[in-house]
Design a protein around this motif. Structure first.
Motif, mmCIF file in Angstrom:
data_model
loop_
_atom_site.group_PDB
_atom_site.id
_atom_site.type_symbol
_atom_site.label_atom_id
_atom_site.label_comp_id
_atom_site.label_asym_id
_atom_site.label_seq_id
_atom_site.Cartn_x
_atom_site.Cartn_y
_atom_site.Cartn_z
ATOM 1 N N THR A 31 35.270 36.467 40.111
ATOM 2 C CA THR A 31 35.364 35.616 41.288
ATOM 3 C C THR A 31 36.812 35.634 41.781
ATOM 4 N N ASP A 32 37.027 35.010 42.952
ATOM 5 C CA ASP A 32 38.405 34.946 43.456
ATOM 6 C C ASP A 32 39.220 33.875 42.755
ATOM 7 N N GLN A 33 38.615 33.189 41.774
ATOM 8 C CA GLN A 33 39.331 32.205 40.968
ATOM 9 C C GLN A 33 39.773 32.780 39.626
ATOM 10 N N GLY A 34 39.646 34.087 39.474
ATOM 11 C CA GLY A 34 40.063 34.729 38.235
ATOM 12 C C GLY A 34 39.137 34.480 37.072
ATOM 13 N N ARG A 35 37.858 34.185 37.361
ATOM 14 C CA ARG A 35 36.880 33.944 36.309
ATOM 15 C C ARG A 35 35.820 35.040 36.309
ATOM 16 N N ASN A 71 33.841 40.953 21.706
ATOM 17 C CA ASN A 71 34.901 41.461 22.574
ATOM 18 C C ASN A 71 34.383 42.718 23.268
ATOM 19 N N HIS A 72 34.155 42.619 24.567
ATOM 20 C CA HIS A 72 33.576 43.732 25.316
ATOM 21 C C HIS A 72 34.619 44.579 26.036
ATOM 22 N N ASN A 73 35.852 44.106 26.036
ATOM 23 C CA ASN A 73 36.908 44.826 26.748
ATOM 24 C C ASN A 73 38.239 44.283 26.255
ATOM 25 N N VAL A 128 38.545 36.067 30.877
ATOM 26 C CA VAL A 128 37.624 35.390 29.965
ATOM 27 C C VAL A 128 38.192 34.034 29.547
ATOM 28 N N GLN A 129 39.495 33.987 29.266
ATOM 29 C CA GLN A 129 40.120 32.718 28.913
ATOM 30 C C GLN A 129 39.975 31.701 30.046
ATOM 31 N N ASN A 130 40.194 32.155 31.285
ATOM 32 C CA ASN A 130 40.024 31.263 32.433
ATOM 33 C C ASN A 130 38.592 30.748 32.520
ATOM 34 N N PRO A 150 44.161 43.472 28.888
ATOM 35 C CA PRO A 150 44.728 42.119 29.033
ATOM 36 C C PRO A 150 44.183 41.387 30.254
ATOM 37 N N GLU A 151 43.879 42.109 31.331
ATOM 38 C CA GLU A 151 43.340 41.469 32.525
ATOM 39 C C GLU A 151 41.961 40.854 32.243
ATOM 40 N N TYR A 152 41.164 41.580 31.478
ATOM 41 C CA TYR A 152 39.829 41.073 31.134
ATOM 42 C C TYR A 152 39.940 39.856 30.221
#
Length: 257
Positions: free
Chosen positions: A114-118, A230-232, A241-243, A235-237
């Motif tokens: 999403t555009d919210q980084g989720r 852990n599928h990826n 996921v943390q978000n 660091p971006e992924y």
């Protein structure tokens, strides 16, 4: 009451006749269903549907649902849009889905952002390799997505650009887009849903591939353990996921407060 002059409509002139006619039609109808995955216990299946050419589907899926899209005859085209079920203003953002992972071509491990980084979804398995993030839907597909969205109370403005599965596109060095066709019949893609989501799907031709579509199968089942894997490792992924997990924790705490 005067009897109808047209014998064709005589059987439906009364409520009883109309009811009998409708029930006879329902009894004669044959609804094709997808083949269910043999490795998934029947009790875990939450939803399944076969979408014919020119058809659409809409469903609300829970967090931890695994969705398998299958191209049984080798010519389906699944235009897919995901929106958060609890906050539909947050939806799949195709630009970020391409930009954040530094990859325009969907495959295993790719996040649907999403555009919210989720993360709304992650591609867990892919035996097709023929997908598109660049062209968006055809007018027909967009109309079908709008119809699907209306069944969930969504307005036309809620229908953002979608992803296309099972018809590939590649970019040439000069920037030109070219269609790469479809994978063999029986190819499939598995998606993992990270937040409760509305799934909208249209089965219609691709903007660069006008071949008529064939049936599209979708099966969903409960797979919460997939959320812990852990599928990826990018660091971006991991940050996305943390978000996502932070948003889910905040939501569940609010619901239980």
């Amino acid at each position: 009451m005067t009897e109808p002059s047209n014998p064709e409509h005589a059987g439906t002139a009364s409520t009883g006749g109309a009811r009998s006619h409708a029930r006879a039609q329902a009894a004669a109808a044959t609804l094709a269903r997808p083949d269910l995955p043999s490795e998934v216990p029947a009790g875990k299946i939450t939803w399944s549907q076969r979408i014919p050419a020119g058809g659409y589907a809409n469903v609300v899926l829970g967090r931890g649902t695994r969705v398998r899209l299958t191209d049984p005859a080798g010519s389906a085209c699944a235009h897919v849009l995901l929106l958060r079920a609890d906050a539909p203003w947050e939806r799949l953002n195709v630009a970020d889905t391409v930009k954040v992972p530094w990859q325009a071509y969907l495959s295993t491990g790719h996040p649907l952002l999403t555009d919210q980084g989720r993360v709304l979804g992650t591609v867990l398995a892919d035996s097709s390799g023929h997908h598109d993030t660049l062209c968006g839907p055809t007018p027909e597909a967009r109309d079908l997505l709008r119809l699907a969205g209306a069944k969930q109370g969504l307005a036309p403005r809620d229908i953002a650009p979608s992803l296309s599965f099972f018809r590939g596109v590649r970019v040439a060095p000069d920037g030109a887009l070219s269609a790469t066709g479809s994978a063999p019949a029986g190819s499939s893609v598995d998606l993992l849903v990270h937040l409760p989501a509305v799934l909208l799907v249209a089965n219609a031709a691709h903007p660069l591939d006008e071949r008529a579509t064939t049936d599209l199968d979708i099966v969903a089942w409960s797979a919460p353990k997939d959320l812990t894997a852990n599928h990826n490792g990018d660091p971006e992924y991991l940050r996305a996921v943390q978000n996502t997990e932070a948003a889910w924790t905040a939501m569940t705490l609010e619901m239980t407060a």
